[in-house]
Every structure is written in C-alpha cells, then in structure tokens.
Design a protein around this motif. Sequence first.
Motif, mmCIF file in Angstrom:
data_model
loop_
_atom_site.group_PDB
_atom_site.id
_atom_site.type_symbol
_atom_site.label_atom_id
_atom_site.label_comp_id
_atom_site.label_asym_id
_atom_site.label_seq_id
_atom_site.Cartn_x
_atom_site.Cartn_y
_atom_site.Cartn_z
ATOM 1 N N LEU A 1 37.713 38.756 41.693
ATOM 2 C CA LEU A 1 37.476 40.096 41.145
ATOM 3 C C LEU A 1 38.784 40.871 40.996
ATOM 4 O O LEU A 1 39.011 41.562 39.996
ATOM 5 N N ILE A 2 39.655 40.752 41.999
ATOM 6 C CA ILE A 2 40.956 41.442 41.941
ATOM 7 C C ILE A 2 41.791 40.896 40.789
ATOM 8 O O ILE A 2 42.388 41.662 40.019
ATOM 9 N N HIS B 1 40.726 39.309 38.103
ATOM 10 C CA HIS B 1 40.089 39.625 36.810
ATOM 11 C C HIS B 1 40.439 41.040 36.393
ATOM 12 O O HIS B 1 40.745 41.310 35.209
ATOM 13 N N LYS B 2 40.421 41.957 37.335
ATOM 14 C CA LYS B 2 40.753 43.355 37.032
ATOM 15 C C LYS B 2 42.241 43.509 36.724
ATOM 16 O O LYS B 2 42.630 44.265 35.819
ATOM 17 N N LYS B 3 43.078 42.766 37.429
ATOM 18 C CA LYS B 3 44.529 42.914 37.277
ATOM 19 C C LYS B 3 45.044 42.261 36.020
ATOM 20 O O LYS B 3 45.952 42.799 35.363
ATOM 21 N N TYR B 4 44.480 41.110 35.622
ATOM 22 C CA TYR B 4 45.024 40.361 34.499
ATOM 23 C C TYR B 4 44.095 40.246 33.304
ATOM 24 O O TYR B 4 44.337 39.455 32.406
ATOM 25 N N LYS B 5 43.026 41.038 33.293
ATOM 26 C CA LYS B 5 42.133 40.981 32.125
ATOM 27 C C LYS B 5 42.823 41.533 30.895
ATOM 28 O O LYS B 5 42.630 41.140 29.809
#
Length: 205
Positions: free
Chosen positions: A198-199, A201-205
């Motif tokens: 989740l971290i 995905h949020k950081k590198y989306k």
Amino acid sequence: MDSKNYHEDLSHIRSMMERSSRFISLSGLSGVFAGLAALIGAGYVYFVLEKAKISYFDGDRNIYTPDLIRELVITGILILIVAVFSGYIFTAQKSKKKGLKIWDATTKRLLVTFSVPLVAGGIFCLALLYHHLFVWIAPATLIFYGLALVSAERYTLTDVKYLGYCEIILGLISVFVLGWGLVFWTVGFGVLHIVYGLIMHKKYK
C-alpha cells in the motif's frame, strides 16, 4: 537560464541512469495481493490443523503426520505460486504503462541476486523438514526471505530493503519464541506485505 537548463539536464541524466541500472517497475499492488494470499493461506493452515485435532495455541507439543505435512507443504507452494503470478501480472502492467521492458539485463541481475539467498533458504528449510525440525521452518523462511530482499535492493527500489530488514528482525524474534511460527509467518508474509504494498502503491503510482 543556462544554470537551470544545466540542472535539468543533470536530473534527466540521473533519471536515465536510474532506469538503466535498476528495475523500477515493481508494483505495490503485487505486494498487497501476495500479502492477501499469505493471510488466506495461513487461515487455511489453521483450519487444517484444527481439522487434524491440533490446537495450535494451547502450547502442547504436537505430532504431525506425513499426510498433514504434505498438505501444509502443498499449501505453501500454492501460496508462492499465487504471489509470484500476481507479482508478474501487476509488474508487467506497470512496465507496459511506463513503456519499459520487463525483461532486460537489469531484471536478470535482480533475479540472480534475489534467488541466491532464497534458493539457499529453500534448501535449508527442506533439510529442516527432512529432520522433522518443523518449529524452525517459519523463522528460517522469514530470515532468508529478508536477506533476499536486502540483496535485491541493489537492482530495484531502495524501499525494498526496509521490508527485508523487517522480515529479518521478525524472523530473529521468532527464533526465541518457537512454536508460534504460524503467527510470525502470517505477520511477515501477510501483514507486512500488505502494508509495504500500500505504501509503495501510494508512493510510486
């Protein structure tokens, strides 16, 4: 103006070097799905143990039949297959979206670096299984997997090493709390993967 262009060129060069030397298409969602697979697998293992009249949390020294061991091993292999397949699917989608190749020299180096401690750990765990030292398997899988992640960080996202450190620490703690391997395994491969995914995905989306 020239100074600004100079800094922009340097940033662009650094970005190109990063792309060429690191595999940066790892998807955070693959970590989430791997974690979910681990949680489902852990729940199934608990159900299998209860079905075999083994109360996991009562602290007794339990006897595992060959059939039960076989079912647990097959469950672990299926979890691994689901995790790897979902990781490939999400990573391939992310690579395609970024216009990057999923298979190149960097990917090969990443897989080799990642596989060495992982294969060594797998053989070690087979030896533990052969000698019926079941309580050591969960700590060993966590420690060797963590070492594999820390090693692979050289060729992929730097954040991977932090997950590796957490897995190693969790595995070392579980060495001193033998008999609770399923709990530590669930936290390490389930919860930590979901949180990390989740971290990322949020950081590198």
